[in-house]
Write an enzyme that holds these catalytic residues in place. Structure first.
Site, PDB file in Angstrom:
ATOM      1  N   GLY A   1       7.509  54.879  -4.219  1.00  0.00           N
ATOM      2  CA  GLY A   1       7.316  55.557  -5.327  1.00  0.00           C
ATOM      3  C   GLY A   1       7.209  56.535  -5.917  1.00  0.00           C
ATOM      4  O   GLY A   1       5.551  56.394  -5.404  1.00  0.00           O
TER       5      GLY A   1
ATOM      6  N   GLY B   1       3.618  52.419   1.223  1.00  0.00           N
ATOM      7  CA  GLY B   1       3.133  52.898  -0.133  1.00  0.00           C
ATOM      8  C   GLY B   1       2.208  52.740  -0.850  1.00  0.00           C
ATOM      9  O   GLY B   1       0.624  52.958  -0.244  1.00  0.00           O
TER      10      GLY B   1
ATOM     11  N   GLU C   1      -3.307  56.135   3.741  1.00  0.00           N
ATOM     12  CA  GLU C   1      -3.203  55.467   2.900  1.00  0.00           C
ATOM     13  C   GLU C   1      -1.437  55.121   2.192  1.00  0.00           C
ATOM     14  O   GLU C   1      -1.177  53.914   2.736  1.00  0.00           O
ATOM     15  CB  GLU C   1      -3.654  54.695   1.901  1.00  0.00           C
ATOM     16  CG  GLU C   1      -3.741  53.219   0.883  1.00  0.00           C
ATOM     17  CD  GLU C   1      -4.086  51.990   2.035  1.00  0.00           C
ATOM     18  OE1 GLU C   1      -5.455  51.906   2.739  1.00  0.00           O
ATOM     19  OE2 GLU C   1      -3.272  51.185   2.432  1.00  0.00           O
TER      20      GLU C   1
ATOM     21  N   GLY D   1      19.520  56.135  -6.640  1.00  0.00           N
ATOM     22  CA  GLY D   1      18.523  56.924  -5.998  1.00  0.00           C
ATOM     23  C   GLY D   1      17.393  55.754  -5.012  1.00  0.00           C
ATOM     24  O   GLY D   1      16.804  56.406  -4.931  1.00  0.00           O
TER      25      GLY D   1
ATOM     26  N   LYS E   1       6.318  52.831  10.150  1.00  0.00           N
ATOM     27  CA  LYS E   1       4.840  52.645   9.311  1.00  0.00           C
ATOM     28  C   LYS E   1       4.636  51.305  10.097  1.00  0.00           C
ATOM     29  O   LYS E   1       3.544  51.370  10.864  1.00  0.00           O
ATOM     30  CB  LYS E   1       5.490  51.807   8.233  1.00  0.00           C
ATOM     31  CG  LYS E   1       6.132  53.118   7.124  1.00  0.00           C
ATOM     32  CD  LYS E   1       6.188  51.926   6.347  1.00  0.00           C
ATOM     33  CE  LYS E   1       7.239  52.994   4.863  1.00  0.00           C
ATOM     34  NZ  LYS E   1       8.268  52.694   4.384  1.00  0.00           N
TER      35      LYS E   1
ATOM     36  N   ILE F   1       0.782  49.654  -1.629  1.00  0.00           N
ATOM     37  CA  ILE F   1      -0.217  48.395  -1.078  1.00  0.00           C
ATOM     38  C   ILE F   1      -1.132  49.112   0.097  1.00  0.00           C
ATOM     39  O   ILE F   1      -1.354  50.012   0.768  1.00  0.00           O
ATOM     40  CB  ILE F   1       0.960  47.707  -0.175  1.00  0.00           C
ATOM     41  CG1 ILE F   1       1.394  47.475  -0.827  1.00  0.00           C
ATOM     42  CG2 ILE F   1       0.092  46.285   0.609  1.00  0.00           C
ATOM     43  CD1 ILE F   1       2.898  46.669   0.332  1.00  0.00           C
TER      44      ILE F   1
ATOM     45  N   ASP G   1      12.544  53.807   9.968  1.00  0.00           N
ATOM     46  CA  ASP G   1      11.072  54.472   8.827  1.00  0.00           C
ATOM     47  C   ASP G   1      10.304  53.074   8.727  1.00  0.00           C
ATOM     48  O   ASP G   1       9.294  53.550   9.266  1.00  0.00           O
ATOM     49  CB  ASP G   1      11.686  54.384   7.258  1.00  0.00           C
ATOM     50  CG  ASP G   1      10.399  54.631   6.651  1.00  0.00           C
ATOM     51  OD1 ASP G   1      10.218  55.540   6.167  1.00  0.00           O
ATOM     52  OD2 ASP G   1      10.183  53.709   5.547  1.00  0.00           O
TER      53      ASP G   1
ATOM     54  N   VAL H   1       5.955  62.603  -5.040  1.00  0.00           N
ATOM     55  CA  VAL H   1       4.623  61.945  -4.093  1.00  0.00           C
ATOM     56  C   VAL H   1       3.127  63.090  -5.023  1.00  0.00           C
ATOM     57  O   VAL H   1       2.198  62.925  -5.879  1.00  0.00           O
ATOM     58  CB  VAL H   1       3.892  62.228  -2.724  1.00  0.00           C
ATOM     59  CG1 VAL H   1       2.465  61.284  -3.355  1.00  0.00           C
ATOM     60  CG2 VAL H   1       5.146  60.716  -2.152  1.00  0.00           C
TER      61      VAL H   1
ATOM     62  N   GLU I   1      18.827  57.490  -0.120  1.00  0.00           N
ATOM     63  CA  GLU I   1      18.887  58.770   1.367  1.00  0.00           C
ATOM     64  C   GLU I   1      20.169  59.053   0.790  1.00  0.00           C
ATOM     65  O   GLU I   1      20.666  58.363   0.820  1.00  0.00           O
ATOM     66  CB  GLU I   1      18.084  59.217   1.493  1.00  0.00           C
ATOM     67  CG  GLU I   1      16.503  59.205   1.961  1.00  0.00           C
ATOM     68  CD  GLU I   1      16.065  60.267   0.686  1.00  0.00           C
ATOM     69  OE1 GLU I   1      15.619  61.005   0.455  1.00  0.00           O
ATOM     70  OE2 GLU I   1      14.756  59.237   0.220  1.00  0.00           O
TER      71      GLU I   1
HETATM   72  N1  LIG Z   1       8.445  59.205  -1.938  1.00  0.00           N
HETATM   73  C1  LIG Z   1       8.158  57.954  -2.009  1.00  0.00           C
HETATM   74  O1  LIG Z   1       7.828  57.561  -2.203  1.00  0.00           O
HETATM   75  C2  LIG Z   1       6.870  58.116  -0.315  1.00  0.00           C
HETATM   76  C3  LIG Z   1       6.491  56.780  -0.086  1.00  0.00           C
HETATM   77  C4  LIG Z   1       5.688  56.711   0.379  1.00  0.00           C
HETATM   78  C5  LIG Z   1       4.924  58.001   0.848  1.00  0.00           C
HETATM   79  N2  LIG Z   1       5.931  59.217   1.083  1.00  0.00           N
HETATM   80  C6  LIG Z   1       5.999  60.893   2.095  1.00  0.00           C
HETATM   81  O2  LIG Z   1       4.858  61.230   1.240  1.00  0.00           O
HETATM   82  C7  LIG Z   1       5.950  62.767   1.422  1.00  0.00           C
HETATM   83  C8  LIG Z   1       6.349  63.683   0.715  1.00  0.00           C
HETATM   84  O3  LIG Z   1       7.086  62.386  -0.056  1.00  0.00           O
HETATM   85  P1  LIG Z   1       8.058  62.758  -1.337  1.00  0.00           P
HETATM   86  O4  LIG Z   1       9.345  61.935  -1.626  1.00  0.00           O
HETATM   87  O5  LIG Z   1       7.144  63.795  -2.765  1.00  0.00           O
HETATM   88  O6  LIG Z   1       9.065  64.015  -1.443  1.00  0.00           O
HETATM   89  P2  LIG Z   1       9.594  65.229  -1.975  1.00  0.00           P
HETATM   90  O7  LIG Z   1       9.974  64.599  -3.531  1.00  0.00           O
HETATM   91  O8  LIG Z   1      11.243  65.708  -1.053  1.00  0.00           O
HETATM   92  O9  LIG Z   1       8.539  66.710  -2.632  1.00  0.00           O
HETATM   93  C9  LIG Z   1       8.328  67.485  -1.037  1.00  0.00           C
HETATM   94  C10 LIG Z   1       8.006  68.486  -1.493  1.00  0.00           C
HETATM   95  O10 LIG Z   1       7.735  69.605  -0.377  1.00  0.00           O
HETATM   96  C11 LIG Z   1       7.886  70.702  -0.775  1.00  0.00           C
HETATM   97  N3  LIG Z   1       8.522  71.649   0.127  1.00  0.00           N
HETATM   98  C12 LIG Z   1       8.908  71.264   0.695  1.00  0.00           C
HETATM   99  N4  LIG Z   1       9.654  72.168   2.402  1.00  0.00           N
HETATM  100  C13 LIG Z   1       8.231  73.017   1.874  1.00  0.00           C
HETATM  101  C14 LIG Z   1       7.490  74.202   2.757  1.00  0.00           C
HETATM  102  N5  LIG Z   1       8.116  74.514   3.796  1.00  0.00           N
HETATM  103  N6  LIG Z   1       6.442  74.857   1.929  1.00  0.00           N
HETATM  104  C15 LIG Z   1       6.100  74.431   1.564  1.00  0.00           C
HETATM  105  N7  LIG Z   1       6.148  73.102   0.277  1.00  0.00           N
HETATM  106  C16 LIG Z   1       7.128  72.798   1.153  1.00  0.00           C
HETATM  107  C17 LIG Z   1       8.577  70.531  -1.834  1.00  0.00           C
HETATM  108  O11 LIG Z   1       8.783  72.254  -2.540  1.00  0.00           O
HETATM  109  P3  LIG Z   1       9.338  72.485  -4.091  1.00  0.00           P
HETATM  110  O12 LIG Z   1       9.657  70.649  -4.549  1.00  0.00           O
HETATM  111  O13 LIG Z   1       9.891  73.532  -4.349  1.00  0.00           O
HETATM  112  O14 LIG Z   1      11.248  71.436  -2.819  1.00  0.00           O
HETATM  113  C18 LIG Z   1       8.675  69.462  -2.519  1.00  0.00           C
HETATM  114  O15 LIG Z   1       7.550  70.351  -3.808  1.00  0.00           O
HETATM  115  C19 LIG Z   1       6.276  62.560   2.244  1.00  0.00           C
HETATM  116  O16 LIG Z   1       5.657  62.262   4.255  1.00  0.00           O
HETATM  117  C20 LIG Z   1       7.164  60.774   2.002  1.00  0.00           C
HETATM  118  O17 LIG Z   1       7.430  60.333   3.951  1.00  0.00           O
HETATM  119  C21 LIG Z   1       7.046  59.136  -0.158  1.00  0.00           C
END
Ligand SMILES: NC(=O)c1ccc[n+]([C@@H]2O[C@H](COP(=O)([O-])OP(=O)(O)OC[C@H]3O[C@@H](n4cnc5c(N)ncnc54)[C@H](OP(=O)(O)O)[C@@H]3O)[C@@H](O)[C@H]2O)c1
Length: 429
Positions: free
Chosen positions: A303, A135, A130, A188, A206, A137, A202, A15, A191
């Site tokens: 996504g 996501g 939001e 992918g 929401k 929507i 999860d 994200v 998880e």
């Molecule tokens: N992915 C989705 O489709 C989606 C959808 C809706 C909501 N979300 C929400 O969005 C959030 C992020 O999701 P994501 O999928 O983007 O996760 P992600 O790909 O795992 O990214 C997490 C990011 O946080 C950084 N991070 C982790 N621990 C940290 C720390 N202690 N200090 C500083 N930075 C740290 C990581 O750094 P590094 O890159 O250096 O490892 C990475 O850049 C979550 O709350 C998730 O529930 C995600």
């Protein structure tokens, strides 16, 4: 045009990487929308040396996420994730420092949402989320800003793309839950530890946010009955089709005469109704807004691009000057409502039993159901080879959940019934 609006970004993963990319490449359009330039003034992630798809080397790097709250940013975006620190401390520190916050973190808001909403109001800054529910929507804005005139009677929806993908694939290919889950992990879509998704948690995170927006209650995971999809078999999916239903993991929050009913569980959804045709990783939410009618929101619930789209939309709203309470009502007015008891949850049920093919077994099952005043609307019995278990499938008339559960407890004690029965509510409409 007003002066630049300064943004600090915590997290550069799926994200955060998308958010950085849009902020750094779509400046002109965003400035038109926001009425001022948006400027990325600080970024933070775990590993500075990690290769990233967007070059952020020109943006000041802050090693400690919580320190973003001490930058000169107007707004902090938290897309690190996780229920605890550093995400929680960062959001608290940012709000305490009078900075607006945008987060996608449903796991954190499900537990801390009401407290953080109050903190944001104490400091007169907006908190927006939001991306945290479904996501891309725009259901959070829909419930917070649009569907407010008549109140909401119910929201129900498909809130977890992984579960929806698995159920859709099980139906399309006839494969087992375990097979499809393994494939989803390889692609992918799931998880490595899929429990948060397939266990329903999860979706419950929401749902807690949607319920808060719809009914003015604090998000409360303890008020949600949560079931996952592990027990759904190929046979259940095939039988559902015979009865003209599809099985979907639904999040449901509805006002009943007995209180607020909040649940995440697999349910039979009638073919031809809006949620039945939502396939694969898509999400959908139906909001019933009294005399205004039902509104269906459908799209990608996760996504990079859909989630980035939701985060950017929150940022632009705030840069334009939009404020107001996080859950649409002042945090002090978020009040728990009485919870509807399972006794008050009355609907038709799909029941499947695997039984030994011996005389009297059907009478036994029917007898236990009848003792609890549960009557049977229709039944299918599928014989297999001699000596093999037989599947007996029933659809009940309307019955209280507790009565059906008690009948099943009595039925499983019979040595002629093999394994735990499957019980799935049938959603009306
Ligand atoms: N992915 C989705 O489709 C989606 C959808 C809706 C909501 N979300 C929400 O969005 C959030 C992020 O999701 P994501 O999928 O983007 O996760 P992600 O790909 O795992 O990214 C997490 C990011 O946080 C950084 N991070 C982790 N621990 C940290 C720390 N202690 N200090 C500083 N930075 C740290 C990581 O750094 P590094 O890159 O250096 O490892 C990475 O850049 C979550 O709350 C998730 O529930 C995600």
């Amino acid at each position: 045009m007003r002066g630049p609006f300064r943004i600090a970004l915590a997290g550069l993963g799926h994200v955060g990487g998308g958010v950085a990319q849009i902020l750094l490449t779509r400046g002109r359009e965003l400035a038109q929308r926001a009425g001022r330039p948006l400027e990325l003034v600080a970024v933070c992630a775990r590993e500075r040396s990690k290769p990233r798809r967007i070059d952020v080397s020109a943006i000041p790097w802050i090693g400690d996420a919580v320190a973003l709250a001490r930058t000169d940013a107007d707004l902090v975006v938290e897309v690190i994730g996780g229920e605890g620190d550093p995400a929680l401390s960062l959001i608290e520190a940012a709000l305490n420092a009078g900075k607006a916050v945008v987060t996608a973190n449903k796991a954190l808001l499900a537990f801390e949402g009401a407290r953080l909403a109050a903190l944001a109001e104490d400091h007169a800054v907006p908190l927006r989320f939001e991306a945290a529910a479904a996501g891309g929507i725009p259901i959070v804005k829909g419930l917070r800003q649009s569907l407010i005139t008549y109140g909401i009677d119910a929201v129900h929806g498909i809130l977890n793309g992984t579960c929806n993908y698995i159920l859709t694939q099980m139906e399309a290919t006839g494969r087992s839950f375990a097979d499809v889950l393994a494939e989803a992990q390889a692609r992918g879509y799931a998880e490595a530890d899929p429990e948060l998704d397939v266990g329903g948690v999860d979706a419950a995170h929401k749902l807690s946010l949607l319920a808060a927006l719809a009914f003015g209650v604090p998000p409360d995971m303890r008020a949600i009955h949560v079931e996952g999809i592990r027990h759904i078999s190929r046979a259940d999916i095939a039988f559902a089709r015979e009865f003209n239903y599809r099985i979907k993991l639904l999040g449901i929050a509805r006002q009943t005469p007995h209180g607020l009913d909040q649940r995440v569980q697999p349910a039979m959804v009638k073919l031809g109704t809006p949620l039945a045709d939502v396939d694969g990783v898509f999400n959908a939410v139906v909001a019933h807004a009294g005399p205004a009618g039902a509104f269906t929101f459908e799209g990608r619930g996760a996504g990079e691009e859909p989630t980035t789209s939701a985060v950017i939309s929150d940022i632009v709203d705030i840069a334009r000057g939009e404020s107001g309470p996080a859950f649409g009502r002042p945090a002090k007015d978020l009040r728990p409502l009485p919870q509807a008891s399972p006794e008050a949850h009355i609907c038709r049920y799909y029941l499947r039993f695997d039984v030994r093919d011996v005389p009297g077994v059907l009478a036994d099952i029917a007898g236990h159901l009848s003792c609890e005043d549960v009557s049977i609307e229709s039944m299918i019995q599928r014989g297999r080879n001699p000596g093999e278990p037989v599947a007996v499938v029933m659809v009940t008339h309307d019955a209280p959940e507790t009565a059906v559960t008690r009948a099943l407890q009595a039925i499983v004690s019979s040595d002629r019934v093999l394994g735990p029965p499957c019980m799935i509510p049938i959603e009306a409409g």
